[in-house]
Design a protein around this motif. Sequence first.
Motif, PDB file in Angstrom:
ATOM      1  N   ARG A   1      40.600  55.706 112.977  1.00  0.00           N
ATOM      2  CA  ARG A   1      39.448  55.229 112.217  1.00  0.00           C
ATOM      3  C   ARG A   1      38.307  54.814 113.153  1.00  0.00           C
ATOM      4  NH1 ARG A   1      42.077  51.802 109.678  1.00  0.00           N
ATOM      5  NH2 ARG A   1      42.732  53.179 107.978  1.00  0.00           N
TER       6      ARG A   1
ATOM      7  N   GLU B   1      34.444  56.257 113.358  1.00  0.00           N
ATOM      8  CA  GLU B   1      33.310  55.346 113.194  1.00  0.00           C
ATOM      9  C   GLU B   1      32.337  55.460 114.358  1.00  0.00           C
ATOM     10  OE1 GLU B   1      35.056  51.530 112.676  1.00  0.00           O
ATOM     11  OE2 GLU B   1      35.595  51.866 110.560  1.00  0.00           O
TER      12      GLU B   1
ATOM     13  N   ASN C   1      32.150  57.438 108.692  1.00  0.00           N
ATOM     14  CA  ASN C   1      32.858  56.281 108.152  1.00  0.00           C
ATOM     15  C   ASN C   1      33.742  56.614 106.950  1.00  0.00           C
ATOM     16  OD1 ASN C   1      31.653  54.480 110.018  1.00  0.00           O
ATOM     17  ND2 ASN C   1      29.786  54.417 108.771  1.00  0.00           N
TER      18      ASN C   1
END
Length: 544
Positions: free
Chosen positions: A203, A207, A212
């Motif tokens: 993740r 990002e 996102n």
Amino acid sequence: MPTKTTHRVWGAIVTTVVALGASMYVANHDSEWRTLWPSLAALAVVFASGSALVGLLVGAMCGAILLAEGSFTGTVEQLVIKQFWPIFGSSWKLSAMLFTLVLGGFVALVEAGGGLQGLVRRLLGTGHAAHRRMQTTVLGFGLLVFFDGLANTMLIGRLLRSAADRCGVSREKLAYLADTTGSAVACLAFISTWIAFQLSMIREGFELAGQNEVSAYSYFFRSSPTNYYCWFALVLALVCVWREFNPGPMGGVERAARRSQKSVEVAASDVSASHWGLAIIPIAVLTLSIPVLTYVLGSDSLFPFSLSKFALAYSVAEIYVPQILVVSSLLASLGAALAYRMGMRPSAAGRVVPSSSAVFIAGVREIAVPVMILIAAWMLGAAISQLGTADWLCVSLQGRLPVYLLPAGTFVLGAAISFSTGTSWGTMGVLMPLAIPVIYSLTSGEVDMERDRLIVASIGAVFSGAVFGDHCSPFSDTTIVASIASGVEPLDHVWTQLPFALIAAFVAVFVGFVPLGFGLPAVLCLIAGGLVLWALPSVWKTVG
């Protein structure tokens, strides 16, 4: 005439003096290699002295000297305040030490109760193939304890080493099989103590690339077939067992173990042999209590049950994992103490039967000294982290590979970082936030499908590179725990396991990641690599 021990003592003294003296020089001179110096010094002392503890401590001191720029008081402060003391402020490291110690007492109870001997007799039987059945049993246990690499290596090594002696299996082979089925299985499993960290790193990488709205779990599942090192390490372990493939030093120790093999058959008059259930019950308590407690703590409701809900509970309960390991080992020890008392037969009245607490304490005492090696490894790791070794390696190699070689390059870089630092999670934490944004920046003109394929491949490469060092680095806590649990010197474990790790890494690069980078399907590369490893004993004959 000088003995081998004398040579090692002098080797330790000479290399320690040279390493510390050279550290004073390096501390006062700018050098692009200074970040690697503590690791190199530790390796030199380990090999010269034959002692992992001495080598790791010297490496930690070398790192402290560099960080303090040669100041004596600064070095002491760095070593004690910034490298040693923070270990006892980490709930994970404290729990790892406590879990290791408690598990030592747990296994001592299981062994003394006689149930383990009964279990071994039932599982392994007798005959020429006992050593193969023993190794297959180790692999089976390794796949069963899939939820945590540390629990896997500690449980399997400590629980089965006496059985390995009786079956003519070297403790080095036991350590190799326990180590291989530890981190590799935990890294591949979608429910494990690793998964929350792995998902958070995926993740974070997206990002940083400005993406996102992605499903980290989806990318984790899609990257699983490209996690070639983990898959090939497991396949190679199976080849090692079923095709008697023992390259390098492993062949020698296996031959020695066969020559000194004890009888698998437990004599009927042996009062230490009890019903196998007295071993199964406490082992089951330990094995099942970890996932059950994790599910209870991480789930908002126990019912209805589903695998997706189970997986989510693991990610939520990540902060409780250290405490869960300790509580599970204590519960299992209580069960083992009860089984021990049940296994004490009336016919044993003629001899003094130690109390369960005495047996437990003796098991803890046996593990206490080797735990110091873990502490020394963490001290060295702290120095390496503060020196920025991983970041230096990344910067040194960044931008030097074409796009189609990025998966292979990512794996090689990850392997270099994990081997030199001894940390798999640290390697993931450094590489994943770099790998995904780099793919986005280098494929800006590519179609989304091609970019996505390379991202999935690079995620698998990061995981593979991280586990490589976890397997064979003398600084890795998993490597150290596997050797401690199996009753092997850490250096001997590294030497005997290294050929297997290098073979799996070689196949992962040239049959896995390179063809994958050129566009071959991931599953096809996986099958091809497995076939290459299975055929390897036909062209590379080993004895053992």
